[in-house]
Design a protein around this motif. Structure first.
Motif, PDB file in Angstrom:
ATOM      1  N   MET A  42       0.794  -1.229   0.000  1.00  0.00           N
ATOM      2  CA  MET A  42       0.000   0.000   0.000  1.00  0.00           C
ATOM      3  C   MET A  42       0.829   1.283   0.000  1.00  0.00           C
ATOM      4  O   MET A  42       0.422   2.292   0.585  1.00  0.00           O
ATOM      5  CB  MET A  42      -0.982  -0.006   1.165  1.00  0.00           C
ATOM      6  CG  MET A  42      -1.949  -1.163   1.094  1.00  0.00           C
ATOM      7  SD  MET A  42      -3.116  -1.184   2.451  1.00  0.00           S
ATOM      8  CE  MET A  42      -2.492  -2.586   3.375  1.00  0.00           C
ATOM      9  N   SER A  43       1.975   1.270  -0.662  1.00  0.00           N
ATOM     10  CA  SER A  43       2.819   2.467  -0.698  1.00  0.00           C
ATOM     11  C   SER A  43       2.754   3.198  -2.036  1.00  0.00           C
ATOM     12  O   SER A  43       3.576   4.076  -2.293  1.00  0.00           O
ATOM     13  CB  SER A  43       4.271   2.096  -0.377  1.00  0.00           C
ATOM     14  OG  SER A  43       4.787   1.247  -1.385  1.00  0.00           O
ATOM     15  N   CYS A  44       1.803   2.852  -2.884  1.00  0.00           N
ATOM     16  CA  CYS A  44       1.620   3.480  -4.196  1.00  0.00           C
ATOM     17  C   CYS A  44       2.894   3.354  -5.033  1.00  0.00           C
ATOM     18  O   CYS A  44       3.404   4.313  -5.585  1.00  0.00           O
ATOM     19  CB  CYS A  44       1.194   4.948  -4.061  1.00  0.00           C
ATOM     20  SG  CYS A  44       0.569   5.653  -5.613  1.00  0.00           S
ATOM     21  N   GLU A  61     -11.905  11.045  -4.248  1.00  0.00           N
ATOM     22  CA  GLU A  61     -10.997  12.154  -4.543  1.00  0.00           C
ATOM     23  C   GLU A  61     -10.258  11.835  -5.837  1.00  0.00           C
ATOM     24  O   GLU A  61     -10.069  10.676  -6.190  1.00  0.00           O
ATOM     25  CB  GLU A  61      -9.985  12.330  -3.413  1.00  0.00           C
ATOM     26  CG  GLU A  61     -10.590  12.839  -2.128  1.00  0.00           C
ATOM     27  CD  GLU A  61      -9.541  13.059  -1.052  1.00  0.00           C
ATOM     28  OE1 GLU A  61      -8.323  13.084  -1.366  1.00  0.00           O
ATOM     29  OE2 GLU A  61      -9.930  13.206   0.110  1.00  0.00           O
ATOM     30  N   GLU A  62      -9.822  12.864  -6.534  1.00  0.00           N
ATOM     31  CA  GLU A  62      -9.079  12.656  -7.767  1.00  0.00           C
ATOM     32  C   GLU A  62      -7.781  11.907  -7.492  1.00  0.00           C
ATOM     33  O   GLU A  62      -7.167  12.083  -6.439  1.00  0.00           O
ATOM     34  CB  GLU A  62      -8.764  13.992  -8.434  1.00  0.00           C
ATOM     35  CG  GLU A  62      -9.960  14.623  -9.095  1.00  0.00           C
ATOM     36  CD  GLU A  62      -9.574  15.835  -9.926  1.00  0.00           C
ATOM     37  OE1 GLU A  62      -8.486  15.822 -10.554  1.00  0.00           O
ATOM     38  OE2 GLU A  62     -10.360  16.790  -9.943  1.00  0.00           O
ATOM     39  N   ALA A  63      -7.378  11.103  -8.469  1.00  0.00           N
ATOM     40  CA  ALA A  63      -6.115  10.375  -8.356  1.00  0.00           C
ATOM     41  C   ALA A  63      -4.946  11.361  -8.420  1.00  0.00           C
ATOM     42  O   ALA A  63      -4.999  12.351  -9.155  1.00  0.00           O
ATOM     43  CB  ALA A  63      -6.001   9.359  -9.487  1.00  0.00           C
ATOM     44  N   SER A  64      -3.908  11.055  -7.670  1.00  0.00           N
ATOM     45  CA  SER A  64      -2.699  11.882  -7.727  1.00  0.00           C
ATOM     46  C   SER A  64      -1.975  11.618  -9.045  1.00  0.00           C
ATOM     47  O   SER A  64      -2.228  10.626  -9.735  1.00  0.00           O
ATOM     48  CB  SER A  64      -1.771  11.542  -6.555  1.00  0.00           C
ATOM     49  OG  SER A  64      -1.241  10.235  -6.722  1.00  0.00           O
ATOM     50  N   GLU A  65      -1.047  12.472  -9.370  1.00  0.00           N
ATOM     51  CA  GLU A  65      -0.258  12.293 -10.588  1.00  0.00           C
ATOM     52  C   GLU A  65       0.540  10.987 -10.526  1.00  0.00           C
ATOM     53  O   GLU A  65       0.645  10.261 -11.503  1.00  0.00           O
ATOM     54  CB  GLU A  65       0.683  13.485 -10.774  1.00  0.00           C
ATOM     55  CG  GLU A  65       1.370  13.504 -12.115  1.00  0.00           C
ATOM     56  CD  GLU A  65       2.145  14.787 -12.334  1.00  0.00           C
ATOM     57  OE1 GLU A  65       3.230  14.694 -12.950  1.00  0.00           O
ATOM     58  OE2 GLU A  65       1.689  15.858 -11.915  1.00  0.00           O
ATOM     59  N   ARG A  66       1.063  10.679  -9.346  1.00  0.00           N
ATOM     60  CA  ARG A  66       1.823   9.432  -9.168  1.00  0.00           C
ATOM     61  C   ARG A  66       0.933   8.207  -9.432  1.00  0.00           C
ATOM     62  O   ARG A  66       1.318   7.274 -10.118  1.00  0.00           O
ATOM     63  CB  ARG A  66       2.410   9.370  -7.759  1.00  0.00           C
ATOM     64  CG  ARG A  66       3.172   8.095  -7.471  1.00  0.00           C
ATOM     65  CD  ARG A  66       3.846   8.174  -6.100  1.00  0.00           C
ATOM     66  NE  ARG A  66       4.435   6.935  -5.710  1.00  0.00           N
ATOM     67  CZ  ARG A  66       5.650   6.530  -6.066  1.00  0.00           C
ATOM     68  NH1 ARG A  66       6.390   7.300  -6.840  1.00  0.00           N
ATOM     69  NH2 ARG A  66       6.121   5.375  -5.653  1.00  0.00           N
ATOM     70  N   LEU A  71      -1.039   3.784 -12.938  1.00  0.00           N
ATOM     71  CA  LEU A  71      -2.193   3.165 -13.579  1.00  0.00           C
ATOM     72  C   LEU A  71      -1.965   2.933 -15.074  1.00  0.00           C
ATOM     73  O   LEU A  71      -2.511   1.990 -15.647  1.00  0.00           O
ATOM     74  CB  LEU A  71      -3.454   4.004 -13.371  1.00  0.00           C
ATOM     75  CG  LEU A  71      -4.140   3.826 -12.023  1.00  0.00           C
ATOM     76  CD1 LEU A  71      -5.194   4.896 -11.818  1.00  0.00           C
ATOM     77  CD2 LEU A  71      -4.741   2.439 -11.894  1.00  0.00           C
ATOM     78  N   ASP A  72      -1.141   3.766 -15.700  1.00  0.00           N
ATOM     79  CA  ASP A  72      -0.842   3.585 -17.120  1.00  0.00           C
ATOM     80  C   ASP A  72      -0.239   2.208 -17.398  1.00  0.00           C
ATOM     81  O   ASP A  72      -0.282   1.721 -18.522  1.00  0.00           O
ATOM     82  CB  ASP A  72       0.116   4.672 -17.617  1.00  0.00           C
ATOM     83  CG  ASP A  72      -0.577   6.017 -17.779  1.00  0.00           C
ATOM     84  OD1 ASP A  72      -1.815   6.039 -17.886  1.00  0.00           O
ATOM     85  OD2 ASP A  72       0.129   7.045 -17.806  1.00  0.00           O
ATOM     86  N   ARG A  82      -8.657   2.709 -10.664  1.00  0.00           N
ATOM     87  CA  ARG A  82      -7.962   3.323  -9.526  1.00  0.00           C
ATOM     88  C   ARG A  82      -7.069   2.272  -8.891  1.00  0.00           C
ATOM     89  O   ARG A  82      -7.236   1.071  -9.130  1.00  0.00           O
ATOM     90  CB  ARG A  82      -8.960   3.818  -8.458  1.00  0.00           C
ATOM     91  CG  ARG A  82      -9.829   4.988  -8.841  1.00  0.00           C
ATOM     92  CD  ARG A  82      -9.057   6.280  -9.091  1.00  0.00           C
ATOM     93  NE  ARG A  82      -8.242   6.712  -7.977  1.00  0.00           N
ATOM     94  CZ  ARG A  82      -8.606   7.588  -7.046  1.00  0.00           C
ATOM     95  NH1 ARG A  82      -9.793   8.123  -7.088  1.00  0.00           N
ATOM     96  NH2 ARG A  82      -7.776   7.919  -6.067  1.00  0.00           N
ATOM     97  N   LEU A  83      -6.149   2.714  -8.064  1.00  0.00           N
ATOM     98  CA  LEU A  83      -5.394   1.810  -7.210  1.00  0.00           C
ATOM     99  C   LEU A  83      -6.182   1.705  -5.914  1.00  0.00           C
ATOM    100  O   LEU A  83      -6.527   2.724  -5.302  1.00  0.00           O
ATOM    101  CB  LEU A  83      -3.986   2.326  -6.949  1.00  0.00           C
ATOM    102  CG  LEU A  83      -3.076   2.434  -8.167  1.00  0.00           C
ATOM    103  CD1 LEU A  83      -1.703   2.955  -7.750  1.00  0.00           C
ATOM    104  CD2 LEU A  83      -2.951   1.106  -8.875  1.00  0.00           C
ATOM    105  N   GLY A  84      -6.480   0.489  -5.496  1.00  0.00           N
ATOM    106  CA  GLY A  84      -7.277   0.286  -4.294  1.00  0.00           C
ATOM    107  C   GLY A  84      -6.659   0.914  -3.055  1.00  0.00           C
ATOM    108  O   GLY A  84      -7.380   1.351  -2.152  1.00  0.00           O
ATOM    109  N   CYS A  85      -5.332   0.976  -3.006  1.00  0.00           N
ATOM    110  CA  CYS A  85      -4.660   1.542  -1.834  1.00  0.00           C
ATOM    111  C   CYS A  85      -4.754   3.065  -1.783  1.00  0.00           C
ATOM    112  O   CYS A  85      -4.523   3.665  -0.739  1.00  0.00           O
ATOM    113  CB  CYS A  85      -3.191   1.104  -1.789  1.00  0.00           C
ATOM    114  SG  CYS A  85      -2.137   1.808  -3.073  1.00  0.00           S
ATOM    115  N   GLN A  86      -5.116   3.685  -2.906  1.00  0.00           N
ATOM    116  CA  GLN A  86      -5.179   5.142  -2.974  1.00  0.00           C
ATOM    117  C   GLN A  86      -6.601   5.682  -3.039  1.00  0.00           C
ATOM    118  O   GLN A  86      -6.827   6.855  -2.783  1.00  0.00           O
ATOM    119  CB  GLN A  86      -4.396   5.638  -4.192  1.00  0.00           C
ATOM    120  CG  GLN A  86      -2.932   5.269  -4.166  1.00  0.00           C
ATOM    121  CD  GLN A  86      -2.211   5.847  -2.964  1.00  0.00           C
ATOM    122  OE1 GLN A  86      -2.166   7.063  -2.774  1.00  0.00           O
ATOM    123  NE2 GLN A  86      -1.657   4.978  -2.126  1.00  0.00           N
TER     124      GLN A  86
END
Length: 110
Positions: A42-44, A61-66, A71-72, A82-86
């Motif tokens: 869970m550290s993205c 909330e919107e996804a961060s740039e990271r 995700l790409d 989305r990433l489940g951890c984020q």
């Protein structure tokens, strides 16, 4: 409490669980013994917890740039990935699809 319906991709099976606003979708899944990969703890830093939010996406909330950069690289990327951890649960109920595959070269479950 917020309700989350988890579905496996290409399956009619689903499970509905309760979530607290402010916790990640991955935390909710793990607390309810739902198998979702999370190789980076869970550290993205990876895409193994990739999910698709099919209902309630706009409440997150919107996804961060990271997160978007990671995700790409995810298998089966969609506009509602989305990433489940984020992805942090809000007040709106969600439906989440867990993709059939992940991009994980080393898995503890083999």
């Amino acid at each position: 409490m917020t309700k989350i319906v988890f579905k496996k991709q290409d399956s009619n099976e689903s499970i509905t669980v309760q979530a607290n606003p402010g916790e990640s979708i991955l935390d909710v899944a793990l607390r309810n013994n739902l198998e979702i990969e999370h190789a980076c703890e869970m550290s993205c830093a990876c895409t193994t917890c990739h999910i698709v939010v099919t209902k309630g996406f706009d409440s997150l909330e919107e996804a961060s740039e990271r997160e978007e950069d990671l995700l790409d690289k995810a298998w089966g990327l969609t506009p509602k990935s989305r990433l489940g951890c984020q992805a942090i649960v809000a007040e709106e109920d969600l439906e989440v699809e867990v993709p059939k595959y992940t991009v994980n070269q080393v898995s503890e479950r083999h």
